[in-house]
Design a protein around this motif. Structure first.
Motif, PDB file in Angstrom:
ATOM      1  N   UNK A  16       0.864  -0.940  -0.117  1.00 51.49           N
ATOM      2  CA  UNK A  16      -0.028  -0.079   0.088  1.00 51.49           C
ATOM      3  C   UNK A  16       0.907   1.264   0.054  1.00 51.49           C
ATOM      4  N   UNK A  17       1.870   1.350   0.733  1.00 47.65           N
ATOM      5  CA  UNK A  17       2.701   2.409   1.034  1.00 47.65           C
ATOM      6  C   UNK A  17       3.456   2.660  -0.475  1.00 47.65           C
ATOM      7  N   UNK A  18       4.119   1.566  -1.070  1.00 49.99           N
ATOM      8  CA  UNK A  18       4.756   1.521  -2.164  1.00 49.99           C
ATOM      9  C   UNK A  18       3.724   1.959  -3.258  1.00 49.99           C
ATOM     10  N   UNK A  53       8.941  -4.116  11.447  1.00 50.35           N
ATOM     11  CA  UNK A  53       8.116  -3.635  10.477  1.00 50.35           C
ATOM     12  C   UNK A  53       8.929  -2.386   9.968  1.00 50.35           C
ATOM     13  N   UNK A  54       9.475  -1.641  11.283  1.00 47.92           N
ATOM     14  CA  UNK A  54      10.213  -0.551  10.781  1.00 47.92           C
ATOM     15  C   UNK A  54      11.658  -0.820  10.114  1.00 47.92           C
ATOM     16  N   UNK A  55      12.223  -2.043  10.330  1.00 47.74           N
ATOM     17  CA  UNK A  55      13.482  -2.594   9.509  1.00 47.74           C
ATOM     18  C   UNK A  55      13.076  -2.779   8.223  1.00 47.74           C
ATOM     19  N   UNK A  56      11.746  -3.503   8.112  1.00 50.48           N
ATOM     20  CA  UNK A  56      11.500  -3.744   6.569  1.00 50.48           C
ATOM     21  C   UNK A  56      11.322  -2.364   5.798  1.00 50.48           C
ATOM     22  N   UNK A  89       1.486  12.952  -5.776  1.00 50.24           N
ATOM     23  CA  UNK A  89       2.368  13.255  -6.582  1.00 50.24           C
ATOM     24  C   UNK A  89       2.993  14.794  -6.745  1.00 50.24           C
ATOM     25  N   UNK A  90       1.942  15.401  -6.165  1.00 46.74           N
ATOM     26  CA  UNK A  90       2.519  16.915  -6.519  1.00 46.74           C
ATOM     27  C   UNK A  90       3.323  17.428  -5.028  1.00 46.74           C
ATOM     28  N   UNK A  91       3.175  16.608  -4.201  1.00 47.71           N
ATOM     29  CA  UNK A  91       4.079  16.975  -2.838  1.00 47.71           C
ATOM     30  C   UNK A  91       5.680  16.623  -3.205  1.00 47.71           C
ATOM     31  N   UNK A  92       6.391  17.674  -2.700  1.00 48.44           N
ATOM     32  CA  UNK A  92       7.686  17.490  -2.762  1.00 48.44           C
ATOM     33  C   UNK A  92       8.097  15.968  -2.318  1.00 48.44           C
ATOM     34  N   UNK A  93       9.322  15.451  -2.889  1.00 44.64           N
ATOM     35  CA  UNK A  93       9.561  13.895  -2.682  1.00 44.64           C
ATOM     36  C   UNK A  93       9.655  13.433  -1.185  1.00 44.64           C
ATOM     37  N   UNK A  94      10.572  14.325  -0.788  1.00 44.69           N
ATOM     38  CA  UNK A  94      10.828  13.898   0.634  1.00 44.69           C
ATOM     39  C   UNK A  94       9.943  14.047   1.788  1.00 44.69           C
ATOM     40  N   UNK A  95       8.998  15.074   1.443  1.00 42.38           N
ATOM     41  CA  UNK A  95       7.934  15.436   2.326  1.00 42.38           C
ATOM     42  C   UNK A  95       6.869  14.360   2.175  1.00 42.38           C
ATOM     43  N   UNK A  96       6.633  13.970   0.573  1.00 41.60           N
ATOM     44  CA  UNK A  96       5.826  12.787   0.590  1.00 41.60           C
ATOM     45  C   UNK A  96       6.063  11.565   1.330  1.00 41.60           C
ATOM     46  N   UNK A  97       7.386  11.251   1.442  1.00 36.67           N
ATOM     47  CA  UNK A  97       7.799  10.023   2.171  1.00 36.67           C
ATOM     48  C   UNK A  97       7.462  10.254   3.623  1.00 36.67           C
ATOM     49  N   UNK A  98       7.691  11.356   4.302  1.00 33.57           N
ATOM     50  CA  UNK A  98       7.571  11.519   5.653  1.00 33.57           C
ATOM     51  C   UNK A  98       5.989  11.311   6.003  1.00 33.57           C
ATOM     52  N   UNK A  99       5.328  12.124   5.103  1.00 37.44           N
ATOM     53  CA  UNK A  99       4.034  12.422   5.222  1.00 37.44           C
ATOM     54  C   UNK A  99       3.115  10.783   5.176  1.00 37.44           C
ATOM     55  N   UNK A 105       0.764   5.201   7.066  1.00 35.92           N
ATOM     56  CA  UNK A 105       1.195   3.984   7.750  1.00 35.92           C
ATOM     57  C   UNK A 105       1.327   3.937   9.322  1.00 35.92           C
ATOM     58  N   UNK A 106       1.034   5.081   9.984  1.00 38.48           N
ATOM     59  CA  UNK A 106       0.889   4.942  11.317  1.00 38.48           C
ATOM     60  C   UNK A 106       2.318   5.147  12.118  1.00 38.48           C
ATOM     61  N   UNK A 107       3.332   5.236  11.219  1.00 33.74           N
ATOM     62  CA  UNK A 107       4.712   5.470  12.153  1.00 33.74           C
ATOM     63  C   UNK A 107       4.849   6.708  12.941  1.00 33.74           C
ATOM     64  N   UNK A 108       5.417   6.643  14.067  1.00 35.59           N
ATOM     65  CA  UNK A 108       5.670   8.015  14.819  1.00 35.59           C
ATOM     66  C   UNK A 108       6.911   8.865  14.031  1.00 35.59           C
ATOM     67  N   UNK A 109       6.875  10.116  14.278  1.00 37.86           N
ATOM     68  CA  UNK A 109       8.202  10.700  13.591  1.00 37.86           C
ATOM     69  C   UNK A 109       9.623   9.878  13.878  1.00 37.86           C
ATOM     70  N   UNK A 110       9.613   9.389  15.109  1.00 33.67           N
ATOM     71  CA  UNK A 110      11.005   8.831  15.356  1.00 33.67           C
ATOM     72  C   UNK A 110      11.235   7.549  14.496  1.00 33.67           C
TER      73      UNK A 110
END
Length: 265
Positions: A16-18, A53-56, A89-99, A105-110
């Motif tokens: 889903x994330x990919x 999960x984080x490691x994957x 796809x219009x969000x800046x790439x790195x920001x898109x990943x973090x978002x 995916x429900x990960x916290x910022x850490x």
């Protein structure tokens, strides 16, 4: 239990994330497959200090970065500009990943930082940048269902700060239904216990029976919704709330819901 068997429960979510990251299921699956093949062949390993999960996801991004993959928007993939994929796809790439790592995916910022090789502070900045792009694009009209004037005023201020228009503030079920009879909201923010003893849950049911609109419940009684007896709400915020929590929920609710009409300039 083998490595792939241990990772199997996480694979549907990583697919889903990919897909969200690339905008295409086939492209996303190719990177998921490459990650699993690298793990199976011993070319990559799961960092032992991270949860599985984080490691994957960390391995996925290592593979991604190692191929020089780009996340820039493409205009030939058939995505509609108004849907979630097109907006992503219009969000800046790195920001898109973090978002996506945090909102989808429900990960916290850490944890997102561990995946992307960044600090939690850097992830929060990236999320804020993505949120700003989303808020600017998704301005809509909001119905607030809240019987406490001070809280209603606080929520109204947050809504306006994000660039949205407050359609109405209702303190009872009847007022809420009358409000949507006058105009269709693009978002509903609802309390559960209302001024005359009526229920915000029932008010929302009435509204959803007429319109397909995202709803965020903001309540001091979350247990009344988390009963398992009905479909539980996607967005549920407990009072007293943090302003940033409400802002983030608004952005996510609008982003992942079908596009609504924009507020007229």
């Amino acid at each position: 239990m083998g490595l792939l068997e241990r990772l199997a429960p996480h694979l549907p979510y990583m697919r889903r994330y990919a897909r969200a990251l690339t905008g295409e299921q086939s492209a996303g699956d190719a990177y998921v497959r490459a990650s699993l093949e690298a793990l199976a062949a011993g070319e990559r390993s799961l960092p032992p200090h991270l949860t599985p999960r984080v490691a994957l996801y960390h391995v996925f991004h290592t593979i991604w970065d190692g191929t020089g993959a780009q996340l820039e928007a493409r205009n030939d993939n058939g995505m509609e500009a108004g849907n979630a994929s097109g907006r992503l796809m219009r969000i800046a790439p790195r920001s898109r990943q973090a978002f996506l790592l945090t909102a989808l995916e429900g990960f916290n910022p850490s944890e997102a930082g561990q995946i992307l090789g960044a600090s939690a502070g850097e992830i929060e900045v990236l999320i804020s940048e993505a949120q700003g792009e989303i808020d600017a694009e998704l301005a809509t009209e909001v119905l607030i269902i809240e019987d406490e004037p001070v809280i209603a005023a606080d929520i109204e201020a947050l809504v306006r700060e994000l660039g949205h228009k407050v359609l109405d503030v209702a303190s009872t079920r009847r007022e809420a239904v009358e409000a949507v009879g006058r105009a269709t909201p693009g978002l509903v923010l609802a309390d559960i216990q209302l001024a005359d003893g009526s229920s915000g849950i029932d008010a929302v049911k009435d509204i959803l029976g007429r319109f397909d609109v995202p709803v965020i419940f903001i309540t001091a009684f979350p247990e009344r919704l988390l009963t398992g007896e009905r479909p539980e709400p996607t967005f549920l915020i407990t009072k007293p709330f943090q302003p940033e929590t409400v802002k983030a929920a608004i952005g996510q609710a609008l982003f992942f819901h079908p596009a609504r009409p924009k507020v007229a300039a």
